[in-house]
Design a protein around this motif. Structure first.
Motif, PDB file in Angstrom:
ATOM      1  N   GLU A 150      -0.231  -1.019  -4.463  1.00 47.85           N
ATOM      2  CA  GLU A 150      -1.319  -1.405  -3.529  1.00 47.85           C
ATOM      3  C   GLU A 150      -1.055  -2.723  -2.798  1.00 47.85           C
ATOM      4  OE1 GLU A 150      -3.771   0.273  -2.190  1.00 47.85           O
ATOM      5  OE2 GLU A 150      -3.194   2.018  -3.386  1.00 47.85           O
ATOM      6  N   ARG A 151      -0.720  -3.802  -3.514  1.00 49.60           N
ATOM      7  CA  ARG A 151      -0.395  -5.086  -2.857  1.00 49.60           C
ATOM      8  C   ARG A 151       0.790  -5.712  -3.578  1.00 49.60           C
ATOM      9  NH1 ARG A 151      -4.301  -7.647   0.198  1.00 49.60           N
ATOM     10  NH2 ARG A 151      -3.563  -9.726  -0.279  1.00 49.60           N
ATOM     11  N   ARG A 164       0.849  -1.201   0.000  1.00 51.82           N
ATOM     12  CA  ARG A 164       0.000   0.000   0.000  1.00 51.82           C
ATOM     13  C   ARG A 164       0.884   1.251   0.000  1.00 51.82           C
ATOM     14  NH1 ARG A 164      -5.651   1.240   2.463  1.00 51.82           N
ATOM     15  NH2 ARG A 164      -5.945  -0.568   1.178  1.00 51.82           N
TER      16      ARG A 164
END
Ligand code: 5RP
Length: 228
Positions: free
Chosen positions: A185-186, A134
């Motif tokens: 994000e991931r 993130r």
């Protein structure tokens, strides 16, 4: 968590970590706002307890702060090894995969960490996550040809953004390189990503620190918590 509370937790972790530095040691001093609290506490111990140690810093900023306290700072090439390095992190998961470089110091941080017998990170509890990514992943690149590195990263779906300063200029690292932040994000496969980044021509280093750290001291509302 508001900033005041976050700073309180960062400070608690920093003070706890300063206990790990003993007389005669060579200690690696990281970079960032959490490390600032840690170095403040070392400065207090130098003044009030007569603590004597040698520091190797991971940025010019930390060098300046530490020298302000009269701490002896030497170049990394003047020491055979570093006993313990204490640094911050932007994210860390339970397997000790982490992201560093929010303060653009990841290259020196990784070199100092690699030459340390023990690595300790100090973080507030908001940095402990299930899956890293993130926080935008910093990648240090050589300015020459960086547009093409940005294009490569775009093609691979990494959502790259060249980091700019308040004057609209690219942020400069201590090695006069630039930082590209990857908005992912991931990160499900950090090893694969690390391999891909480090083999991209123009990349100097990336902010994935995978299973390098021995101990994480977490600033928790109930007091500092140690993860090993
Ligand atoms: C600098 C870093 C920092 O350690 C990281 O960004 C954490 O910073 P802070 O303690 O200010 O949250 O990697 O390059």
């Amino acid at each position: 968590m508001d900033k005041t509370e976050q700073d309180r937790l960062k400070k608690a972790a920093g003070i706890e970590a300063a206990k790990l530095v003993e007389n005669g040691m060579t200690a690696g001093l990281g970079t960032g706002s959490t490390v600032r609290f840690f170095v403040d506490e070392l400065g207090r111990r130098v003044k009030e307890e007569g603590l004597e140690f040698t520091g190797v810093t991971t940025s010019r900023r930390t060098k300046e702060q530490a020298e302000g306290y009269g701490i002896r700072i030497v170049d990394i090439d003047q020491v055979d090894h570093i006993d313990v390095t204490i640094d911050g992190a932007d994210e860390v998961d339970k397997n000790f995969n982490g992201i560093k470089g929010g303060g653009a110091a990841l290259l020196w941080e990784k070199i100092v960490a690699t030459n340390s017998r023990k690595i300790v990170w100090i973080v507030d509890e908001s940095k402990v996550v299930d899956t890293i990514g993130r926080f935008p992943l910093p990648v240090e690149v050589i300015p020459f040809g960086e547009r093409h590195v940005l294009d490569r990263f775009k093609e691979r779906g990494y959502n790259p953004v060249l980091r700019m300063d308040g004057q609209g200029q690219p942020v400069l690292t201590d090695e006069h390189n630039h930082i590209i932040d990857l908005h992912l994000e991931r990160i499900e496969h950090p090893q694969d990503l690390a391999q891909d980044l480090i083999t991209t021509v123009g990349v100097v280093e990336h902010g994935l620190f995978l299973n390098m750290v021995d101990t994480v001291i977490v600033g928790d509302p109930n007091g500092p918590r140690v993860m090993t």
